[in-house]
Structure formats: structure tokens, C-alpha cells
Design a protein around this motif. Structure first.
Motif, short mmCIF file in Angstrom:
data_model
loop_
_atom_site.label_atom_id
_atom_site.label_comp_id
_atom_site.label_asym_id
_atom_site.label_seq_id
_atom_site.Cartn_x
_atom_site.Cartn_y
_atom_site.Cartn_z
N MET A 197 -7.62 5.44 -11.35
CA MET A 197 -8.01 4.25 -12.12
C MET A 197 -6.81 3.32 -12.35
O MET A 197 -6.94 2.10 -12.32
N GLU A 198 -5.64 3.91 -12.57
CA GLU A 198 -4.46 3.12 -12.93
C GLU A 198 -3.68 2.60 -11.72
O GLU A 198 -3.00 1.57 -11.81
N THR A 199 -3.78 3.31 -10.59
CA THR A 199 -2.88 3.02 -9.46
C THR A 199 -3.52 2.14 -8.39
O THR A 199 -2.86 1.24 -7.84
N ASP A 216 0.84 -1.20 0.00
CA ASP A 216 0.00 0.00 0.00
C ASP A 216 0.87 1.25 0.00
O ASP A 216 0.54 2.24 -0.66
N ASN A 217 1.95 1.21 0.73
CA ASN A 217 2.87 2.35 0.77
C ASN A 217 3.46 2.60 -0.62
O ASN A 217 3.59 3.76 -1.05
N GLU A 218 3.80 1.51 -1.33
CA GLU A 218 4.37 1.66 -2.67
C GLU A 218 3.36 2.23 -3.64
O GLU A 218 3.72 3.04 -4.52
N ARG A 251 3.50 14.56 -8.92
CA ARG A 251 4.62 15.51 -8.98
C ARG A 251 5.01 15.83 -10.43
O ARG A 251 5.44 16.94 -10.75
N LYS A 252 4.85 14.86 -11.33
CA LYS A 252 5.18 15.09 -12.74
C LYS A 252 4.27 16.16 -13.34
O LYS A 252 4.68 16.97 -14.15
N GLU A 257 3.95 5.70 -5.63
CA GLU A 257 3.84 5.81 -7.09
C GLU A 257 2.83 6.89 -7.47
O GLU A 257 3.07 7.70 -8.38
N PHE A 258 1.71 6.93 -6.77
CA PHE A 258 0.69 7.95 -7.00
C PHE A 258 1.28 9.34 -6.80
O PHE A 258 1.08 10.26 -7.61
#
Length: 406
Positions: free
Chosen positions: A367-369, A306-308, A318-319, A312-313
Motif C-alpha cells: 500500500m505504501e510503496t 521502478d527499480n528504486e 529486510r527490517k 525500497e520494498f
């Protein structure tokens, strides 16, 4: 003429779809002193099958509001109330019971119970100095019992030292009562169950003198549980002596508060149910619930996957917006399984188009993460106001999105 016909048809359709208030169910509610009855209305609709219906007119508790002065953390106040209702659902099913705020423990009762009991010496001294308050042994005994009504441990009042407070901390912060009503014959609704929540401190804050500095004493979970169970026994005994509570099922939950500055709430750690034909507590059931903050070492160590996902989210956010403040996540676990995740995204925007664009981007990231086996809520905020909300209930394939028009 055609326009008029269309208007008439539209009015007929609207009137057919409008709620019919005269078809609302009425029930007869018995009052707590069992001497009167009053008509109550059962709402025709419910938000969901997971929620209790509430009889109208709404009956507030006599002890309503005092919780804000007893529990230091606002997050604890909300979770304590909602968490007790959640635990109660396993015993008093929403399909069979109506919810009502507590009607039996008034403000004075709760505040007196939250106080410290007196030591034997303090009681004897008080009785010796106030002989005019009783005329016989029976009245003396009654007065003595009233002096020992506090559920927190006693502490001597002469030349108090820091060690005295540390050795005898106040464990109990608040007592919350919730009632559950059940419909019987002839549409009569009466009390079918009662839940009592005991808010227990994890840190005791105290002063040795008025205006002096504050001291802090951590309370181990094991000590909190021991004291909480003793307090629960006393409360059950007192409830059984109250009118209409002699044979009502009682559920008691022990809640462990977080420290005052925490940004996640505490949680319930144990509960027990006393059947209607019982006067004492049997076995306690441990509750494995917890709130965990992101970012934190606790989430990384205990719930790595869950942390990962959150990491990633955050990297993807940030991008799109490199100057954002940061992702703040609050994860709620039951028996080690993620049940609800709340994410706050505080970002400074300069226009509505920017808000909409960013919200669309975050929608895609959701949706993706994140998988859909838990409830998810994403709050997009700017300057302390809500700009957008993304919500997805467990099991749903797509989130609900709302952009606020402010």
C-alpha cells in the motif's frame, strides 16, 4: 414451526440463486471440413470482459502438447501461448469472438514445417534414388515439393562441420495456431479469424554429431526478424490453400525466445494482419514489450524509478525478516510503461502465526510503496510451497489477500 419456515425460506433463496443450466446459450458450430455441424454451448458467465469465452465441449488442438519439446524454456511456453492470445485481442475482440485451440495445423504438419528444407542437390539425389515413388512428372513435382516443406534453412549432410551449423542455424522453434469463432445468422458459429505465432530462437543450440558436445550460436534480432518474415509469407501462402482458410483474416506474431536458462520469458517483437481478401503480407507492426528481472542492471538502467521502488520494498522487508532469501521481481513493460509486476518472497517460516504476521506487514508495504496503475502480484513462499498471495489489479485501491491453509 418457526425453524421449519426459516429452512424453507433458505431453500427457496438458495434455489433462486443457483445457476440455471437449462438457460445456457446453444449455438451451431460448423466443423473445419464444412460438411458437418454440431451443437456447442456458450458459457453463461465469463471471468472478465477481457477474456474470450470458450465453446463447450472444449476442442483441443491436434498439435496440442508438442510445444514442450520445441521450446526449451517453460516460461517461454506460457508467455508464447498467452502472449499470442493477448496480441489477438486487438484484432479479434473478445466481445465479438469465441476462442478455440487451433484446428487446422495437425501434429504432423507442424513437425514437418519445423524441419529443415532440402537443398536442391539433396532433392535431386533423393528423386534419382527413389524413382519408384513417382510415375510421371506431376507426381515427381508433388514429391519434390513435399521434400521442401521444412521452413528452417537447408544444410548439407555430408561431413558437417561446426561452421555449417553456425552459418545456417535453425531459426524457427514452434508454430502455434489459435482460432477465433464468430456467431452469424441462425446462431451458427464459424471461423472468423486465425492467429499464428512463430517462436523464433535467440540462441541456436546444436550438435555436430550424436552424443557430441553442444555448441551455441547467438542469433541477432535483425536476422531473426528477416527470417521470421520470410517464413510468415510461406505460411500465409500455405494457409490460403487449405479448406475454409481462403478468405479468413490471419494475424501472425513473431516471438523472440529467451535463452534456455533465463528466468524471465521472451516477448513478441512484431505482428501483421492479412485481410480475408488478401493473399500476401503487407506492413509489419513492431511490438515494444519486454520482461525485466529485479535485481538486474537492465532494470536499474532502463526503469530507474521502478527499480528504486523495488529496492525500497526489499529494504523494508529486510527490517522485518533479516534472514530472508531475497526479493525476486519480474516486471512486464509495454511501450516503456509498467503493466504487471510479480514479486516472489521466498522465506522460511516456523508457524502459521508468523506467516500471517509477515503477510500483514507486506500488505502494508504494498500500500505504501507501489502505485496502483499496474497489476501487482506478491507470492510469499516457504520451502517451495505457497504460503500467501497478495494481488492488486490496476486501478484498485486495496489488494486482495489470501493465506493458504496448508
Amino acid at each position: 414451526m418457526k425453524k421449519i419456515s426459516v429452512l424453507i425460506i433458505m431453500l427457496l433463496v438458495i434455489s433462486a440463486c443457483a445457476p440455471s443450466y437449462d438457460k445456457q446459450e446453444e449455438v451451431v458450430e460448423e466443423t473445419k471440413d464444412d460438411t458437418q455441424q454440431q451443437t456447442a454451448i456458450v458459457p453463461s458467465y465469463n471471468i472478465s470482459n477481457e477474456n474470450y469465452k470458450v465453446l463447450l465441449p472444449y476442442e483441443p488442438s491436434e498439435a496440442r502438447g508438442i510445444i514442450v519439446n520445441q521450446m526449451a524454456n517453460r516460461l517461454d511456453i506460457d508467455e508464447f501461448e498467452e502472449g499470442l492470445r493477448r496480441q489477438s485481442k486487438e484484432i479479434f475482440k473478445p466481445s465479438n469472438y469465441y476462442f478455440q485451440e487451433g484446428q487446422y495445423l495437425g501434429e504432423d504438419t507442424v513437425l514437418n514445417w519445423l524441419g529443415r528444407t532440402m537443398t536442391d542437390k539433396q532433392v535431386d539425389d533423393y528423386l534419382s534414388e527413389n524413382k519408384d515413388l513417382y510415375k510421371n512428372d506431376a507426381e515427381k513435382q508433388e514429391l519434390k515439393e513435399s521434400l521442401q516443406i521444412g521452413l528452417n534453412p537447408p544444410i548439407a549432410e555430408d561431413e558437417l562441420k561446426e561452421e555449417d551449423f553456425r552459418e545456417s542455424p535453425k531459426y524457427l522453434s514452434h508454430i502455434l495456431e489459435q482460432n477465433f469463432l464468430k456467431k452469424g445468422a441462425n446462431d451458427a458459429v464459424k471461423l472468423g479469424g486465425i492467429s499464428i505465432g512463430l517462436a523464433m530462437k535467440s540462441t541456436y543450440r546444436f550438435q555436430t554429431e550424436i552424443g557430441g558436445p553442444y555448441y551455441y550460436e547467438d542469433i541477432p534480432k535483425a536476422d531473426m526478424l528477416t527470417e521470421g518474415k520470410k517464413i510468415a509469407e510461406k505460411i500465409v501462402d500455405r494457409l490460403r490453400q487449405m479448406d475454409n482458410l481462403g478468405d479468413v483474416p490471419i494475424m501472425i506474431g513473431l516471438y523472440r525466445e529467451e535463452e534456455q536458462s533465463a528466468i524471465v520469458p521472451g516477448n513478441f517483437v512484431a505482428k501483421t494482419t492479412v485481410a480475408g481478401d488478401k493473399n500476401s503480407i503487407g506492413e509489419w507492426e513492431p511490438i515494444n514489450e519486454e520482461y525485466v528481472l529485479y535485481p538486474s542492471n537492465e532494470l536499474k538502467d532502463k526503469y530507474f524509478d521502478d527499480n528504486e521502488s523495488l529496492k525500497e520494498f526489499e529494504q523494508q522487508v529486510r527490517k522485518y525478516f533479516p534472514n530472508y532469501v531475497g526479493v525476486i521481481g519480474k516486471a512486464f513493460y509495454v511501450n516503456g510503461n509498467l503493466q504487471r509486476l510479480t514479486i516472489d518472497l521466498p522465506i522460511e517460516f516456523y508457524g502459521k502465526a508468523e506467516v500471517i504476521g509477515f503477510t500483514q506487514y507486506v500488505y502494508g508495504l504494498v500500500m505504501e510503496t507501489f502505485k496502483n496503475y499496474f497489476d501487482l502480484e506478491v507470492n510469499i513462499m516457504s520451502n517451495d510451497k505457497q504460503e500467501a498471495l497478495i494481488v492488486r489489479k490496476a486501478g484498485e485501491s486495496e489488494p486482495y489477500v489470501y493465506v493458504y491453509d496448508q
